[in-house]
Design an enzyme around this catalytic site. Sequence first.
Site, mmCIF file in Angstrom:
data_model
loop_
_atom_site.group_PDB
_atom_site.id
_atom_site.type_symbol
_atom_site.label_atom_id
_atom_site.label_comp_id
_atom_site.label_asym_id
_atom_site.label_seq_id
_atom_site.Cartn_x
_atom_site.Cartn_y
_atom_site.Cartn_z
ATOM 1 N N ARG A 89 0.855 -1.278 -0.101
ATOM 2 C CA ARG A 89 0.146 -0.029 0.101
ATOM 3 C C ARG A 89 0.796 1.255 -0.137
ATOM 4 N NH1 ARG A 89 -3.054 -1.192 5.524
ATOM 5 N NH2 ARG A 89 -0.944 -1.766 5.843
ATOM 6 N N GLN A 147 0.843 25.589 18.312
ATOM 7 C CA GLN A 147 0.316 26.154 17.177
ATOM 8 C C GLN A 147 1.077 25.457 15.975
ATOM 9 O OE1 GLN A 147 0.377 30.450 17.414
ATOM 10 N NE2 GLN A 147 1.336 30.715 15.508
ATOM 11 N N ASN A 197 2.119 25.851 11.891
ATOM 12 C CA ASN A 197 2.236 26.760 10.873
ATOM 13 C C ASN A 197 2.434 26.254 9.531
ATOM 14 O OD1 ASN A 197 1.609 28.947 12.941
ATOM 15 N ND2 ASN A 197 3.779 28.869 13.290
ATOM 16 N N ARG A 242 13.701 32.999 4.754
ATOM 17 C CA ARG A 242 12.762 33.424 5.673
ATOM 18 C C ARG A 242 13.500 33.420 6.919
ATOM 19 N NH1 ARG A 242 6.972 33.342 4.743
ATOM 20 N NH2 ARG A 242 6.474 32.787 2.822
ATOM 21 N N HIS A 275 15.010 34.500 12.673
ATOM 22 C CA HIS A 275 13.906 34.899 13.458
ATOM 23 C C HIS A 275 14.237 34.048 14.886
ATOM 24 C CE1 HIS A 275 11.063 35.191 9.929
ATOM 25 N NE2 HIS A 275 11.889 36.174 10.191
ATOM 26 N N LYS A 303 10.583 24.737 18.267
ATOM 27 C CA LYS A 303 10.259 24.618 16.846
ATOM 28 C C LYS A 303 10.635 22.913 16.042
ATOM 29 C CE LYS A 303 10.710 29.253 15.487
ATOM 30 N NZ LYS A 303 11.340 30.403 14.683
ATOM 31 N N HIS A 312 16.562 31.149 13.630
ATOM 32 C CA HIS A 312 16.132 29.941 12.697
ATOM 33 C C HIS A 312 15.914 30.889 11.400
ATOM 34 C CE1 HIS A 312 12.761 27.731 10.988
ATOM 35 N NE2 HIS A 312 13.703 27.078 10.646
ATOM 36 N N TYR A 337 5.524 23.600 10.446
ATOM 37 C CA TYR A 337 6.244 23.767 11.393
ATOM 38 C C TYR A 337 5.377 24.026 12.759
ATOM 39 C CZ TYR A 337 6.631 28.802 10.534
ATOM 40 O OH TYR A 337 6.383 30.060 10.291
ATOM 41 N N LYS A 339 11.370 43.171 6.220
ATOM 42 C CA LYS A 339 11.305 43.065 7.545
ATOM 43 C C LYS A 339 12.823 42.129 7.792
ATOM 44 C CE LYS A 339 9.456 40.537 11.320
ATOM 45 N NZ LYS A 339 8.113 40.118 11.909
ATOM 46 N N ASP A 340 12.950 41.201 7.092
ATOM 47 C CA ASP A 340 14.056 40.081 7.242
ATOM 48 C C ASP A 340 15.247 40.746 6.902
ATOM 49 O OD1 ASP A 340 12.563 38.380 8.615
ATOM 50 O OD2 ASP A 340 12.565 37.086 6.738
#
Length: 189
Positions: free
Chosen positions: A23, A46, A48, A59, A62, A72, A119, A132, A167-168
């Site tokens: 399968r 959470q 995301n 990205r 952060h 994370k 990260h 994540y 922003k980054d």
Amino acid sequence: MKYTPLGVDGVHLVEMEPFSDERGFFARSFDTAEFEQHGMRPEVAQCNVSFNHRAGTLRGLHLSLPGHPEAKFIRCTRGAIVDVAVDVRPDSPTYLQHVAVELTAENRTALYLPPHLAHAYQTLTDDTEVLYMVSVPYAPGAEMGFRYDDPAFGVEWPLPVSVISDKDAAWAPFDADANTERFATGVRA
């Protein structure tokens, strides 16, 4: 599941161990008891999803401020990324070291990051999706970051950056004294 500690304190590569038959396969991709056995935070507050149109999209970097312990667990569900974790915890034995891991939809590996690491990831293919899970809900006042190309970290990205948020691109350069103050007070220095 197979857990491999990487070169930054607390970071683990997590690989599924599939059971295959005609399968396809079945595998666990998350296990709170095993996370705890490996010293990892199993809480998920959470989940995301990030979709990225173009290869070379970057990205990050952060991180969450002390007092907001955001662990994370990252997996690439479509396409491919290079995922990077930089240790900016002043008291860590791997301070200012980083790891870079290729996560793809095909290899189905995941990366676990303990709280307070910087990260980032860069997409290696067009139309890449990243899933994540985080241990605490997002708190806008608790987020900060550093430039992806900061020489203090020495991260070598595999592709030229094709897309990055304003922003980054505008994060301040890393300052060791301000970083130490931030970890001592939990406030942006």
